[in-house]
Design a protein around this motif. Sequence first.
Motif, PDB file in Angstrom:
ATOM      1  N   HIS A   1       0.842  -1.210   0.000  1.00 17.82           N
ATOM      2  CA  HIS A   1       0.000   0.000   0.000  1.00 17.82           C
ATOM      3  C   HIS A   1       0.870   1.250   0.000  1.00 17.82           C
TER       4      HIS A   1
ATOM      5  N   HIS B   1       1.564   5.266  -2.104  1.00 17.05           N
ATOM      6  CA  HIS B   1       1.008   6.313  -2.973  1.00 17.05           C
ATOM      7  C   HIS B   1       2.170   7.012  -3.688  1.00 17.05           C
TER       8      HIS B   1
ATOM      9  N   ASN C   1      -3.123   2.806  -4.916  1.00 13.21           N
ATOM     10  CA  ASN C   1      -4.044   2.343  -3.876  1.00 13.21           C
ATOM     11  C   ASN C   1      -5.125   3.383  -3.601  1.00 13.21           C
ATOM     12  N   CYS C   2      -6.265   2.899  -3.154  1.00 14.08           N
ATOM     13  CA  CYS C   2      -7.426   3.753  -2.854  1.00 14.08           C
ATOM     14  C   CYS C   2      -7.986   4.427  -4.107  1.00 14.08           C
TER      15      CYS C   2
ATOM     16  N   GLU D   1      -3.696  12.811   0.891  1.00 12.58           N
ATOM     17  CA  GLU D   1      -2.486  12.064   1.241  1.00 12.58           C
ATOM     18  C   GLU D   1      -1.418  12.942   1.873  1.00 12.58           C
TER      19      GLU D   1
HETATM   20 ZN   LIG Z   1      -4.198   4.553   0.387  1.00 12.49          ZN
END
Ligand SMILES: [Zn+2]
Length: 325
Positions: A62, A64, A90-91, A114
């Motif tokens: 996970h 970013h 991710n996400c 983020e």
């Molecule tokens: Zn995430």
Amino acid sequence: MNDLLIRNALLIDGLGAPPLRGDLLVGDGRIAALGSGLDARDAREVIDADGLALMPGIIDSHTHYDAQLTWDPGASPSPALGVTTAVIGNCGFTIAPCRRGDRERIMRNLTQVEGMSLEALRAGIRWDFESVPEYLDLLERSGTTPNVACFVGHSSLRSYVMGEAAVERAATEAEVAEMRRLLLEGMHAGAVGFATSTSPAHNGEGGKPMPSRLADEAELRSLVGSLKEIGRGLFMLTKGGQTRMDFLESLAAQSSRPVLVAALLHNSTNPDAVFADLDAIAAANGRGRRMVGAVSCCPLSFDFTLHSPYPIEGLEAWKPALGLK
Ligand SMILES: [Zn+2]
């Protein structure tokens, strides 16, 4: 004759066994022997690890790194910490696909959701792409240090197809069809799956929900279902409390693809929730679905101020004070 002998290392096998001090022999790119007192004459090169740890590369499932990798293919500092594979997107918070006119909005959302620096994003991102295939080409050309596996991101698909409306409403059938086409285009170019978020904690600029949070069940069903068409890839979501596990199980069943449910963190105000989710995942696996819960090996903590009150934006009681609806 083997290629390499690493001696006196603290050997960690990655399977949970206690670490052992010993030697490791490499031949033809594979582990040829493990033990103590292996013969140095069996290898062309010998390294004395002198008690350093030797372990398989970490897969960071996970991250970013989507933006950073365009200016830092080394993915600093992850490789120095033992990461050899990083999963990005991710996400659903990717930076592709993205039209020129949407770049500022995507960067501002990342700044919020983020905690990235807007100045760093503006100065750093190499926008040599618009589509997901072009973004993947950029990574390939720049030669990332770790292996990189990239999801196609739901919020970016929505922004690309729906513009400003992506943070205001559910998608029409035609818009879902276009997102589906772009998702498959990304998958054909090498993406590893589709990622989204339904978490109320995921807000973009001005505390507005990230686009994927406006998706209805039909939209998710259609997009995840497209993975069945391609017969490859997984569906990753960061789950909000309102997203039902039986719905996610139905997506796993219909798509015949694995569903990865993140981020299953223990919450002291709702201490049973994470265990209920993990039980539901175990039960779904018992019924033949492939579902995985992503947990954390350490507590999540972050700093915030009332100028940037990210952790409390998702709490109803704070919304009037923050000027949010
Ligand atoms: Zn995430």
